[in-house]
Scaffold this active site. Sequence first.
Site, mmCIF file in Angstrom:
data_model
loop_
_atom_site.group_PDB
_atom_site.id
_atom_site.type_symbol
_atom_site.label_atom_id
_atom_site.label_comp_id
_atom_site.label_asym_id
_atom_site.label_seq_id
_atom_site.Cartn_x
_atom_site.Cartn_y
_atom_site.Cartn_z
ATOM 1 N N GLU A 55 42.458 -37.673 -14.262
ATOM 2 C CA GLU A 55 43.839 -37.537 -13.781
ATOM 3 C C GLU A 55 43.916 -37.314 -12.271
ATOM 4 O O GLU A 55 44.862 -37.758 -11.626
ATOM 5 C CB GLU A 55 44.543 -36.394 -14.517
ATOM 6 N N PHE A 117 48.668 -25.454 -28.147
ATOM 7 C CA PHE A 117 47.563 -26.342 -27.822
ATOM 8 C C PHE A 117 47.954 -27.248 -26.654
ATOM 9 O O PHE A 117 49.011 -27.856 -26.649
ATOM 10 C CB PHE A 117 47.183 -27.189 -29.042
ATOM 11 N N GLN A 118 47.094 -27.321 -25.679
ATOM 12 C CA GLN A 118 47.280 -28.126 -24.466
ATOM 13 C C GLN A 118 48.599 -27.808 -23.762
ATOM 14 O O GLN A 118 49.270 -28.694 -23.246
ATOM 15 C CB GLN A 118 47.177 -29.623 -24.784
ATOM 16 N N LYS A 167 58.289 -32.094 -24.971
ATOM 17 C CA LYS A 167 58.099 -33.023 -26.093
ATOM 18 C C LYS A 167 59.418 -33.506 -26.674
ATOM 19 O O LYS A 167 59.578 -34.686 -26.996
ATOM 20 C CB LYS A 167 57.260 -32.337 -27.177
ATOM 21 N N MET A 484 28.552 -33.108 6.639
ATOM 22 C CA MET A 484 29.284 -32.171 7.486
ATOM 23 C C MET A 484 28.849 -30.733 7.213
ATOM 24 O O MET A 484 28.773 -29.905 8.130
ATOM 25 C CB MET A 484 30.798 -32.324 7.285
#
Length: 571
Positions: A55, A117-118, A167, A484
């Site tokens: 993502e 959940f999630q 949802k 770096m």
Amino acid sequence: MVSENNLLLGADILLKSLETEGVEHIFGIPGGVVLPVYDAICRNTKIKHFLMKHEQAAVHAAEGYAKSSGKVGVALVTSGPGATNTVTGLADAYYDSVPIVVIAGNVSSAVLGNDAFQESDIFAITRQCTKHNFIVRNIKDLARTIKEAFYIASTGRPGPVLVDITKEAIYGKTEYIPATETALPGYNPKPELDVSSVYKVIEEIQVAEKPVILCGGGVVISNSYEELLTLSERFDIPVASTLMGLGGFPADNKNFLGFAGMHGRYWANHAITNSDLLIILGGRMSDRQTGVLKDYCPNARTIHIDIDPASLNKNLYVDLAIHAELKELLSLIIKNTEAIELTEAQKNSRKEWHKEIDAYRTEATTFKVSEDNNHPRPDELISKVYELTADDAFIATEVGQHQMWSAQLFNKNCSRRFLTSGGLGTMGFGFPAALGAQIANPDKQVVVIAGDGSFQMNLQEIATAVAYDIPVKVVIVNNGFLGMVRQWQNYMFDGRLSESKVFSPDYIKLADAYGAKGYRVDKISELDNVLKEALAQPGFAIVDCIVESQEDVLPWVPVGNANSNMLVEKK
């Protein structure tokens, strides 16, 4: 009464709203609560979805799409970890003023806050790293919210907007009524121009003997390329650039000083330091740009023009702060100076100023050529990449030493051609951003200049490039270190190298495993031919270039120093 046949799922309303905003491409990953959206994509939308592998990379791809095209980039993710994985990309876009809309699904309102959940409170999490964020609980608000999200992302100082959709708003049904207006009291993205400021700028330019213009990212974002070029040439004013401003002024113009700041060109930093007028166009003036503030252009009158009032006098206090749309203000300056010509005295003054700047072009870090049997120097490799790519090619970078060399050597004359992570400095940005840029510009050449450390942050997106036949080329500046970090450890920690050595895979075998082409350069004698072959390859390709491992990015303004106190020779 509305017929059942006229009711649409929230998922379908979302896609119709995106189509209304002109969205053609989305980058994302499916998951539980957004499955109806993916079903709708499958059923009846003209929008092309690109399945990313992470993502964060989806958001960076949306950034690259936006930066290269000027359009709003879009990412779509699911709830919980899908949403939290977008935070780095959102923060990156926030710092660099990138117009993107990230759409995240969430659990139903009934279980928000109950550790479902999630579930994640992405609305609260992203409050500090978005220009604005929304949570949509009612399906009837969905079309209007999408309209407002795009308006906010693309107007004023652009930035990322998160739309979190629960949802019930995705799965529910209602009549689709396209949103035609935005109702955002208190949001006024177009500042009212104080015309007197136009004349003040003109007056300052006319009396200055050593003027410099600093081209910030706002020049690129506002498409003020032509206006800046006209202003510079009309009054013979040298132009330096911030990291984000690269591409806002033609690199081959005689007035271009190049990149300024911590790793900027020696002469660009000295020109700013010794100027008597500095005009800052759309820049944040961060610490990497200014060095020690009290010593930054100490004898100059300073003008800062920006569309974001919060950027004015935030870090650098200036003599004249102008809250304005940059393109509008520059256009008025040009219009009101059409009849003005430099006097002979002014012309002579400018000539002397250019001579003074030219005297600084004797910095110690002049370009060197490797011997035939040695590994190429990093700057030699990057110069060759620039030489072999088209003037209108897009160059995306990861973050690190290679990024600074790429900025120092940037030589393109088209706007929006340098895609990099400035404010946040996000390793892993460049490769997915290049994929987004290639999708937005299918007929252009897109090349990533990457470090062996940064590239491994999001190398899983090789699968995306191959799956969709995205012909981006990745050139890895492989020095075996987090370069770096190694450089700073050498100078600041007495050479004690702690966890800066990088283990890399065999990139040729890796490319082959994904069904792509891989190339390696070990010697300088191989560089030209291998790069030419790789760049001509029709599909995605990786070039692993083994470079001198101990090169430092110089010049360098070590932290705590003024920009005039640049380190130009290796310790």
